[in-house]
Design an enzyme around this catalytic site. Structure first.
Site, PDB file in Angstrom:
ATOM      1  N   TYR A  64       0.853  -1.183   0.000  1.00 55.65           N
ATOM      2  CA  TYR A  64       0.000   0.000   0.000  1.00 55.65           C
ATOM      3  C   TYR A  64       0.893   1.239   0.000  1.00 55.65           C
ATOM      4  O   TYR A  64       1.820   1.309  -0.787  1.00 55.65           O
ATOM      5  CB  TYR A  64      -0.975  -0.065   1.186  1.00 55.65           C
ATOM      6  CG  TYR A  64      -2.155   0.859   1.019  1.00 55.65           C
ATOM      7  CD1 TYR A  64      -2.980   0.776  -0.100  1.00 55.65           C
ATOM      8  CD2 TYR A  64      -2.431   1.827   1.971  1.00 55.65           C
ATOM      9  CE1 TYR A  64      -4.046   1.626  -0.271  1.00 55.65           C
ATOM     10  CE2 TYR A  64      -3.507   2.682   1.813  1.00 55.65           C
ATOM     11  CZ  TYR A  64      -4.310   2.582   0.688  1.00 55.65           C
ATOM     12  OH  TYR A  64      -5.372   3.436   0.526  1.00 55.65           O
ATOM     13  N   LYS A  91     -20.622 -20.718  -9.129  1.00 54.67           N
ATOM     14  CA  LYS A  91     -19.936 -20.589 -10.416  1.00 54.67           C
ATOM     15  C   LYS A  91     -18.490 -20.135 -10.194  1.00 54.67           C
ATOM     16  O   LYS A  91     -17.566 -20.610 -10.876  1.00 54.67           O
ATOM     17  CB  LYS A  91     -20.685 -19.574 -11.280  1.00 54.67           C
ATOM     18  CG  LYS A  91     -20.326 -19.600 -12.761  1.00 54.67           C
ATOM     19  CD  LYS A  91     -20.821 -20.867 -13.424  1.00 54.67           C
ATOM     20  CE  LYS A  91     -20.586 -20.875 -14.921  1.00 54.67           C
ATOM     21  NZ  LYS A  91     -21.575 -20.117 -15.684  1.00 54.67           N
ATOM     22  N   GLU A 115     -24.846 -14.616 -16.405  1.00 53.18           N
ATOM     23  CA  GLU A 115     -25.438 -15.847 -15.867  1.00 53.18           C
ATOM     24  C   GLU A 115     -26.887 -15.608 -15.451  1.00 53.18           C
ATOM     25  O   GLU A 115     -27.214 -14.582 -14.847  1.00 53.18           O
ATOM     26  CB  GLU A 115     -24.629 -16.292 -14.638  1.00 53.18           C
ATOM     27  CG  GLU A 115     -24.922 -17.696 -14.177  1.00 53.18           C
ATOM     28  CD  GLU A 115     -24.224 -18.741 -15.013  1.00 53.18           C
ATOM     29  OE1 GLU A 115     -24.595 -19.920 -14.899  1.00 53.18           O
ATOM     30  OE2 GLU A 115     -23.307 -18.393 -15.783  1.00 53.18           O
ATOM     31  N   ASP A 116     -27.741 -16.570 -15.773  1.00 54.31           N
ATOM     32  CA  ASP A 116     -29.108 -16.623 -15.252  1.00 54.31           C
ATOM     33  C   ASP A 116     -29.881 -15.317 -15.469  1.00 54.31           C
ATOM     34  O   ASP A 116     -30.469 -14.752 -14.537  1.00 54.31           O
ATOM     35  CB  ASP A 116     -29.093 -16.991 -13.756  1.00 54.31           C
ATOM     36  CG  ASP A 116     -28.642 -18.425 -13.532  1.00 54.31           C
ATOM     37  OD1 ASP A 116     -28.503 -19.161 -14.522  1.00 54.31           O
ATOM     38  OD2 ASP A 116     -28.413 -18.806 -12.379  1.00 54.31           O
ATOM     39  N   ASP A 153     -25.203 -19.510 -20.062  1.00 61.40           N
ATOM     40  CA  ASP A 153     -26.446 -20.261 -20.228  1.00 61.40           C
ATOM     41  C   ASP A 153     -26.737 -20.516 -21.708  1.00 61.40           C
ATOM     42  O   ASP A 153     -27.292 -21.552 -22.075  1.00 61.40           O
ATOM     43  CB  ASP A 153     -27.623 -19.505 -19.616  1.00 61.40           C
ATOM     44  CG  ASP A 153     -27.442 -19.282 -18.130  1.00 61.40           C
ATOM     45  OD1 ASP A 153     -26.933 -20.197 -17.466  1.00 61.40           O
ATOM     46  OD2 ASP A 153     -27.794 -18.201 -17.637  1.00 61.40           O
ATOM     47  N   ASN A 209     -33.101 -30.463 -16.727  1.00 60.69           N
ATOM     48  CA  ASN A 209     -32.576 -30.862 -15.415  1.00 60.69           C
ATOM     49  C   ASN A 209     -33.556 -30.481 -14.321  1.00 60.69           C
ATOM     50  O   ASN A 209     -34.168 -29.422 -14.392  1.00 60.69           O
ATOM     51  CB  ASN A 209     -31.218 -30.174 -15.161  1.00 60.69           C
ATOM     52  CG  ASN A 209     -30.058 -31.141 -15.299  1.00 60.69           C
ATOM     53  OD1 ASN A 209     -30.204 -32.326 -15.012  1.00 60.69           O
ATOM     54  ND2 ASN A 209     -28.921 -30.628 -15.731  1.00 60.69           N
ATOM     55  N   ASN A 225     -21.900 -27.985 -18.532  1.00 61.22           N
ATOM     56  CA  ASN A 225     -21.226 -26.738 -18.911  1.00 61.22           C
ATOM     57  C   ASN A 225     -19.837 -26.591 -18.315  1.00 61.22           C
ATOM     58  O   ASN A 225     -19.028 -25.808 -18.817  1.00 61.22           O
ATOM     59  CB  ASN A 225     -22.085 -25.527 -18.502  1.00 61.22           C
ATOM     60  CG  ASN A 225     -23.224 -25.283 -19.463  1.00 61.22           C
ATOM     61  OD1 ASN A 225     -23.610 -26.173 -20.217  1.00 61.22           O
ATOM     62  ND2 ASN A 225     -23.773 -24.085 -19.443  1.00 61.22           N
TER      63      ASN A 225
END
Length: 764
Positions: free
Chosen positions: A40, A95, A137-138, A163, A287, A319
């Site tokens: 830092y 994920k 996603e989704d 997807d 699924n 996937n």
């Protein structure tokens, strides 16, 4: 497992020991004031200034190049629908976990609270400088199409809506292989697509890219066949509308070559399958329940080539075979996009990989004698370690050839080596262990089943299909604990002190006495011993009433070893029983021996221990590379302790010339491949990655494995007993539930191997 039990365990898994599935850990030293000054203020100003001069330096000085954002608004989560951004977070964290364990990519989940396309796109664009890639996603259709299209146009980093494209890529690879097996061509086959969502649209587009003809495709939504003469079709549906005058799935399936299901369970009937063309290809990917059950489908058509989204049947379209490795390749060349050539390269690489000989480790994981390209193997298995070094290079090369790679790869061999190293520490060994055990579960005695943790482990083992538990202990306590755990499986419970088992007591006592009557054992003392669970359980295994046994949770190791050695004894030709621990480390699994039994083995015994440990590594699908450890390197000391190890190496070189083993050698030289190569290029270990360590005595082995376990938080599997006549294993005192489960799996695999050897001898 009941739905309520699954619900409770899933909630506990996500909540404890700390909420969530991912965390951030430092990658640089931070222990001193100097470290903090560099991390830092004031040191951090220097990389900031370099990045200000050239934005590309952000990849050099920060984690951007390995960071993927997993972004959702929670509008189309799994099978749960529109549950909102907060409720979608567990899926996005999951994920992130898959990105890490399969491709060593750091995934950060971001949930956006808007269903407005403009706001969503603007938000992602504003945070994009943080990341090397964006995984959408989704997100519900049709908004998902527009969001992805705009972000791909407006960002200069890889963007992919998994997807859509994940399922498309995996199923396209499977379809290419299925067509080859059925001797059909993509441009000729008639394809039925059940479903018109994001995944269905992407799949169909990719099939067309590989040659499928639009006139041969029929797509159905919830209302039936999508026809060109229908009213109010969306732009996405117009592209796939048919001229054929049909309305139902029944009609569409007549003479079809391929069915691709991305819809709902049980919409396909046996009569529909029978109406399809010869050698039909059926991908029922709904699924958790497919469009037609696998068993029903293969019973209806013997010539069917079938895939599902499930792991309990052949040909799982998963996937996880795609997205981690596609992003890996894209990130590694600093691609500005994930384009069609890259997706097609992934398809071809997956299809080609399936046609190559399968490594033994994969066969072992899935309990197969030999997986080969054919109807039941048209797509790689998720545990195939080749995925990490086959798919990313194909994607990276396609990115370079299509002009979207900002940092081309020059040394492909070096890149593949780097990819292999990335697959090191995830718990692949544990997954392989459990998967292989499930392939042929065996009867395993849990000798201390009246302890809560042992019974918990037995419950997991039973529910996961890893083994068939036999519960030893106080029956009243076991029943009480089962009730507390809601463990209602009808399993064998044996109380060794119960009169209910008197006949077995006498039978076991007689057998034991006959084997040891010339060792000072009386028939009376034999009967007394059979009331002790470790003697009783070991006799069950010896007599074939069980296939294996685990014990040691509640008693010190020496007190458990004694009855096991007395009852089971050494296998033919074995001078010393020993133990092996598998340590799951950042560099991959390490096999350590002897960790629990032999205090000061001589040279001949060390050689035997090394050979038995090599067999353990081979049984787990690894090519053993053994270092015989010492405080000295190759003759640098004449002390008897060093000479002993040197002599063991000489014996092994003479008796097992094909075994990759050398020493005596210090641990750092054994584990540091570059250091070893530079100092000892003559060694059999030069240029190789050591995965098996043989210690000169019990002290060094036991101390080392426990240090690794506690200081590095390395998971340990073992100690695995080697050299016994039967599959009996002794866990460490106070082992965790997970460790007990792993030991049960080890006992199952041990029993499986013994069964294979027995059958092989019988067939000679």
């Amino acid at each position: 497992m009941s739905n309520e039990k699954l619900r409770r365990e899933a909630l506990i898994y996500h909540a404890k020991p700390q909420p969530g599935k991912i965390k951030i850990v430092p990658t640089k030293p931070y222990s001193t004031q100097r470290d903090l000054a560099l991390a830092y203020s004031p040191g951090v100003a220097e990389p900031c200034l370099e990045i200000a001069k050239d934005k590309e330096n952000v990849y050099k000085y920060t984690s951007k190049g390995n960071l993927v954002a997993i972004i959702s608004n929670g509008t189309a989560v799994l099978g749960l629908g529109n549950i909102g951004p907060e409720a979608s977070k567990p899926v996005m964290e999951g994920k992130g976990l898959l990105f890490k364990i399969f491709a060593d990519i750091d995934g950060i989940d971001i949930e956006i609270d808007t269903e407005d396309v403009d706001k969503f796109v603007e938000t992602v664009k504003m945070i994009a400088p943080t990341f090397g890639g964006i995984n959408l996603e989704d997100i519900k259709a049709p908004e998902a199409f527009e969001i992805e299209r705009r972000l791909k146009e407006e960002l200069d980093i890889p963007v992919m809506h998994d997807d859509q494209h994940g399922t498309a890529i995996i199923s396209a690879a499977a379809l290419l292989n299925a067509l080859e097996i059925s001797k059909k061509k993509m441009e000729d086959v008639r394809i039925v697509i059940s479903g018109a969502g994001a995944a269905a649209v992407s799949c169909t587009k990719l099939y067309k890219a590989f040659g499928a003809k639009a006139e041969n495709i029929v797509m159905l939504d919830s209302k039936g066949v999508i026809r060109k003469d229908a009213d109010n079709l969306s732009p996405a549906k117009i592209e796939f509308a048919t001229d054929r005058k049909i309305d139902t799935l029944d009609e569409a399936m007549v003479d079809a070559d391929v069915f691709v299901g991305l819809s709902i369970a049980n919409v396909v009937t046996p009569s529909m399958l029978l109406s399809m063309a010869e050698n039909p290809i059926v991908f029922a990917m709904a699924n958790p329940d497919p469009e037609i059950a696998y068993d029903l489908a293969v019973a209806t058509r013997k010539d069917i080539i079938m895939a599902t989204g499930r792991s309990d049947h052949p040909n799982q379209v998963n996937n996880v075979l795609g997205f981690p490795f596609i992003f890996r390749g894209a990130l590694d060349v600093r691609a500005t996009a994930i384009n069609e050539p890259m997706k097609m390269a992934a398809v071809k690489a997956l299809a080609d990989l399936t046609r190559q000989p399968v490594p033994e480790q994969v066969n072992i994981a899935y309990g197969e004698t030999r997986l080969t390209f054919g109807k039941d193997y048209i797509i790689p298995k998720p545990f195939d370690q080749r995925l990490i070094y086959e798919i990313p290079p194909a994607v990276a090369k396609a990115a370079m050839d299509s002009g979207v790679a900002k940092m081309p790869i020059e040394d492909w061999d070096k890149y593949r080596e780097e990819l292999m190293l990335r697959s090191g520490n995830d718990n692949k060994v544990v997954r392989l262990l459990h998967s292989r055990a499930r392939s042929n579960a065996k009867r395993i005695v849990f000798a201390e089943a009246d302890h809560l943790d042992v019974l918990k482990a037995a419950q997991i083992v039973h529910e996961e299909g890893i083994a068939i538990p036999i519960l030893l202990g106080r029956k009243d306590i076991i029943l009480e604990l089962k009730k507390e755990l809601e463990f209602d499986a009808d399993l064998v419970i044996i109380d060794p002190i119960s009169e209910e088992f008197d006949e077995r007591h006498i039978r076991y006592a007689t057998k034991y006495w006959e084997s040891r009557k010339r060792s000072g054992v009386t028939f009376y003392s034999s009967k007394i011993k059979m009331r002790e669970r470790n003697y009783f359980g070991a006799m069950m295994v010896l007599e074939g009433d069980a296939d294996g046994m685990i014990s040691g949770y509640s008693r010190a190791y020496p007190t458990v070893v004694k009855p096991i050695l007395e009852v089971i004894g050494r296998a033919a030709g074995v001078k010393k029983v020993a133990t092996v621990n598998i340590m799951i480390t950042d560099r991959g699994p390490l096999f350590l021996a002897d960790t629990s039994i032999n205090i000061e083995p001589n040279a001949e015994e060390l050689a035997d221990i090394a050979q038995m440990t090599a067999n353990v590594a081979s049984n787990f699908g690894f090519n053993p590379v053994l270092a015989m450890l010492s405080y000295a390197n190759f003759g640098s000391s004449t002390h008897p302790n060093a000479r002993k190890v040197r002599e063991a190496v000489r014996i092994l070189h003479e008796t097992k010339p094909d075994l990759v083993v050398d020493g005596e050698i210090q641990t750092d030289f054994a584990l540091n491949k570059e250091l070893h190569q530079s100092k000892f290029p003559f060694s059999k270990l030069a240029g190789k990655t050591v995965n098996t360590l043989i210690f000169p005595n019990l002290e060094s082995a036991n101390i080392t494995y426990k240090l690794l376990k506690e200081l590095n938080k390395s998971d340990s599997i073992g100690p695995i007993m080697v050299g016994l006549r039967k599959a009996v294993h002794i866990m460490q005192l106070g082992a965790s539930v997970d460790e007990i489960v792993n030991m049960a799996a080890v006992a199952v695999i041990d029993a499986q191997e013994r069964e294979k050897r027995k059958k092989a001898k019988g067939s000679i």
